[in-house]
Design a protein around this motif. Structure first.
Motif, PDB file in Angstrom:
ATOM      1  N   GLU A  67       0.831  -1.210   0.000  1.00 10.94           N
ATOM      2  CA  GLU A  67       0.000   0.000   0.000  1.00 10.94           C
ATOM      3  C   GLU A  67       0.865   1.259   0.000  1.00 10.94           C
ATOM      4  O   GLU A  67       0.616   2.201  -0.769  1.00 10.94           O
ATOM      5  N   TYR A  68       1.905   1.276   0.818  1.00 15.39           N
ATOM      6  CA  TYR A  68       2.731   2.477   0.903  1.00 15.39           C
ATOM      7  C   TYR A  68       3.673   2.606  -0.288  1.00 15.39           C
ATOM      8  O   TYR A  68       3.992   3.730  -0.699  1.00 15.39           O
ATOM      9  N   ASP A  70       2.751   1.828  -3.238  1.00 15.87           N
ATOM     10  CA  ASP A  70       1.833   2.404  -4.221  1.00 15.87           C
ATOM     11  C   ASP A  70       1.665   3.909  -4.005  1.00 15.87           C
ATOM     12  O   ASP A  70       1.604   4.680  -4.960  1.00 15.87           O
ATOM     13  N   ARG A  71       1.591   4.321  -2.748  1.00 16.67           N
ATOM     14  CA  ARG A  71       1.462   5.757  -2.458  1.00 16.67           C
ATOM     15  C   ARG A  71       2.695   6.516  -2.925  1.00 16.67           C
ATOM     16  O   ARG A  71       2.586   7.605  -3.483  1.00 16.67           O
ATOM     17  N   GLN A  74       2.538   6.877  -6.604  1.00 15.83           N
ATOM     18  CA  GLN A  74       1.559   7.891  -7.006  1.00 15.83           C
ATOM     19  C   GLN A  74       2.129   9.294  -6.858  1.00 15.83           C
ATOM     20  O   GLN A  74       1.929  10.146  -7.721  1.00 15.83           O
ATOM     21  N   ILE A  75       2.865   9.532  -5.784  1.00 15.00           N
ATOM     22  CA  ILE A  75       3.492  10.846  -5.596  1.00 15.00           C
ATOM     23  C   ILE A  75       4.517  11.099  -6.700  1.00 15.00           C
ATOM     24  O   ILE A  75       4.579  12.192  -7.276  1.00 15.00           O
ATOM     25  N   GLU A  92       5.126  15.513   0.636  1.00 12.81           N
ATOM     26  CA  GLU A  92       4.221  14.355   0.627  1.00 12.81           C
ATOM     27  C   GLU A  92       4.983  13.049   0.870  1.00 12.81           C
ATOM     28  O   GLU A  92       4.498  12.164   1.567  1.00 12.81           O
ATOM     29  N   VAL A  96       4.239  10.475   3.875  1.00 11.27           N
ATOM     30  CA  VAL A  96       3.918   9.063   3.623  1.00 11.27           C
ATOM     31  C   VAL A  96       4.872   8.146   4.373  1.00 11.27           C
ATOM     32  O   VAL A  96       4.443   7.166   5.002  1.00 11.27           O
TER      33      VAL A  96
END
Length: 162
Positions: A67-68, A70-71, A74-75, A92, A96
């Motif tokens: 999940e992280y 992926d974050r 995305q950033i 960001e 995260v």
């Protein structure tokens, strides 16, 4: 006749009033039970009436890493597509990474300063990412550090955190 020594029995309530009192008491008890029963938190498996297997701790931690990661991706994508400035991208990424550390280990990384993290002896990957990429980019007056290097540092933290 006044002055008589006769005793009078106490006044009695009619049976209708007694039944009404018991009825109201029963309604209050049922109402309280319904409030408790209907507002009680239930697990999804309880609602469906089936037994669901519990995830192993390793599976949960692996999902958290995915999940992280992926974050972070995305950033990086938002930065490459010019939806984030370099300074905001690093901000960001810092947010995260700190949230990941908090969720993974319970360490209150989102509210701790770099010196606090160092004094607690956290994983060197987090200290390195904060020192080399996020702090200079966020707090320094000059041009921000390249967020692509910050994204790679964030991935290192997420992959190596224990």
């Amino acid at each position: 006749m006044p002055g008589s020594d006769e005793l009078y029995p106490p006044a009695q309530y009619g049976w209708g009033w007694v039944l009404l009192a018991f009825g109201i008491l029963a309604l209050l008890i049922v109402g309280a039970w319904l409030v408790v029963a209907l507002t009680k938190q239930r697990r999804p498996a309880d609602r469906l009436g089936i037994e669901q297997p519990q995830l192993l701790t390793g599976d949960v931690l692996s999902q958290l890493r995915v999940e992280y990661l992926d974050r972070v991706q995305q950033i990086e994508t938002d930065y490459r597509e010019k939806r984030l400035s370099p300074r905001n991208a690093n901000l960001e990424l810092s947010r995260v990474v700190r949230t990941f550390v908090n969720e993974y280990s319970g360490l209150e990384a989102p509210v701790l300063a770099l010196d606090d993290l160092v004094s607690r002896g956290v994983h060197p990957a987090l200290i390195d990412a904060m020192r080399r990429h996020y702090y200079p980019s966020i707090f320094r007056q000059g041009p921000p550090i390249d967020p692509l290097a910050g994204a790679e540092a964030a991935r290192t933290v997420v992959r190596s955190w224990h």
